[in-house]
Design a protein around this motif. Structure first.
Motif, PDB file in Angstrom:
ATOM      1  N   GLY A 148       0.770  -1.238   0.000  1.00 20.57           N
ATOM      2  CA  GLY A 148       0.000   0.000   0.000  1.00 20.57           C
ATOM      3  C   GLY A 148       0.800   1.286   0.000  1.00 20.57           C
ATOM      4  N   GLY A 149       1.880   1.343  -0.754  1.00 24.56           N
ATOM      5  CA  GLY A 149       2.684   2.549  -0.839  1.00 24.56           C
ATOM      6  C   GLY A 149       3.729   2.692   0.243  1.00 24.56           C
ATOM      7  N   LEU A 150       3.835   1.695   1.147  1.00 20.92           N
ATOM      8  CA  LEU A 150       4.842   1.724   2.191  1.00 20.92           C
ATOM      9  C   LEU A 150       5.852   0.603   1.988  1.00 20.92           C
ATOM     10  CD1 LEU A 150       2.734   2.396   5.430  1.00 20.92           C
ATOM     11  CD2 LEU A 150       3.779   4.049   3.850  1.00 20.92           C
ATOM     12  N   LEU A 151       7.099   0.895   2.343  1.00 23.75           N
ATOM     13  CA  LEU A 151       8.174  -0.096   2.280  1.00 23.75           C
ATOM     14  C   LEU A 151       8.839  -0.135   3.648  1.00 23.75           C
ATOM     15  CD1 LEU A 151      10.103  -2.015   0.760  1.00 23.75           C
ATOM     16  CD2 LEU A 151      11.472  -0.005   0.169  1.00 23.75           C
ATOM     17  N   LEU A 152       8.747  -1.291   4.301  1.00 24.02           N
ATOM     18  CA  LEU A 152       9.302  -1.448   5.636  1.00 24.02           C
ATOM     19  C   LEU A 152      10.651  -2.145   5.559  1.00 24.02           C
ATOM     20  CD1 LEU A 152       6.236  -0.926   6.096  1.00 24.02           C
ATOM     21  CD2 LEU A 152       6.400  -2.384   8.108  1.00 24.02           C
ATOM     22  N   ARG A 153      11.653  -1.564   6.219  1.00 22.09           N
ATOM     23  CA  ARG A 153      12.992  -2.148   6.283  1.00 22.09           C
ATOM     24  C   ARG A 153      13.622  -1.761   7.611  1.00 22.09           C
ATOM     25  NH1 ARG A 153      14.404   1.586   1.833  1.00 22.09           N
ATOM     26  NH2 ARG A 153      14.846  -0.250   0.557  1.00 22.09           N
ATOM     27  N   HIS A 154      14.810  -2.332   7.876  1.00 25.34           N
ATOM     28  CA  HIS A 154      15.471  -2.008   9.141  1.00 25.34           C
ATOM     29  C   HIS A 154      16.162  -0.655   9.094  1.00 25.34           C
ATOM     30  CE1 HIS A 154      17.731  -2.166  12.797  1.00 25.34           C
ATOM     31  NE2 HIS A 154      18.879  -2.154  12.146  1.00 25.34           N
TER      32      HIS A 154
END
Length: 233
Positions: A139-145
């Motif tokens: 949904g338009g978000l990219l999760l990373r550390h």
């Protein structure tokens, strides 16, 4: 989310079009995806220091789990994503108390659980359940550390342990915080034994050009949004 949770313990933050809630507990909740996000749990940091001869009270893992259990109980998320550095080092699993290991397995078994690989735990231990990935996108978000230096619209990351300070009536107040410019967001560290890096530090300059961002400071009673230009070292 209940009305009381939104008004007392959360602040609305919009990132790249997504409506998110920064929680006073130090986690992020995405209602549209029923997803709870936490960063930098650093399980067994205390025991890691003990191995090196630095004695800290050995209760950090249990304390972190207690806060995490409370959030999962109150929010009942479908999915939980831990944004890396969930385990302080590669031998953390062996130092877990049996009771804490059982509590963590109960959490991962009750939710769709994803461990994002971090620099402290590039290969999170499989014995606790859940799945592992480098990133997660939806949904338009990219999760990373670890946040990328280049512009990354929709990036949600941890790693930097942000905190912020303000001066009020001559007193300097310093708290953990969320930091966002509307395009990306960095979470505070959730773990019990985690310090903080001031958002005015050079490490944040490449992420948020100038001072066009807000810090959502975690106070004792509520989350307070503060404009960058009012922050102090």
């Amino acid at each position: 989310m209940s009305d009381s949770l939104v008004s007392d313990d959360a602040a609305l933050v919009r990132v790249n079009g997504a409506q998110l809630y920064a929680l006073r507990a130090g986690a992020l909740y995405w209602p549209d995806e029923e997803t709870l996000v936490v960063a930098d749990l650093h399980f067994e940091k205390g025991s890691s220091f003990a191995v090196k001869g630095v004695m800290l009270p050995p209760y950090d893992t249990g304390a972190t789990l207690t806060r995490l259990e409370a959030l999962c109980r109150d929010l009942k998320p479908k999915r939980v994503i831990a944004l890396g550095d969930s385990f302080h080092d590669g031998r953390a699993e062996a130092r877990f108390a049996a009771e804490d290991a059982a509590r963590l397995k109960a959490l991962t078994g009750a939710h769709d659980w994803l461990w994002i690989a971090g620099n402290h735990d590039p290969a999170p231990p499989p014995g606790f359940g859940g799945s592992v990935a480098e990133t997660w996108e939806r949904g338009g978000l990219l999760l990373r550390h670890e946040p990328e230096a280049a512009p990354q619209p929709g990036e949600i990351a941890g790693h930097l342990h942000p905190c912020a300070a303000v001066r009020v009536r001559g007193r300097r107040l310093r708290h953990r915080c969320f930091v966002s410019d509307g395009a990306r967001l960095i979470l505070p560290a959730f773990g019990a034994y985690t310090g903080g890096l001031n958002v005015l530090d050079e490490a944040f300059h490449t992420l948020f050009q100038g001072h066009d961002f807000h810090a959502w400071m975690i106070g004792g009673a509520r989350i307070v949004p503060v404009k960058a230009r009012t922050l102090v070292w």
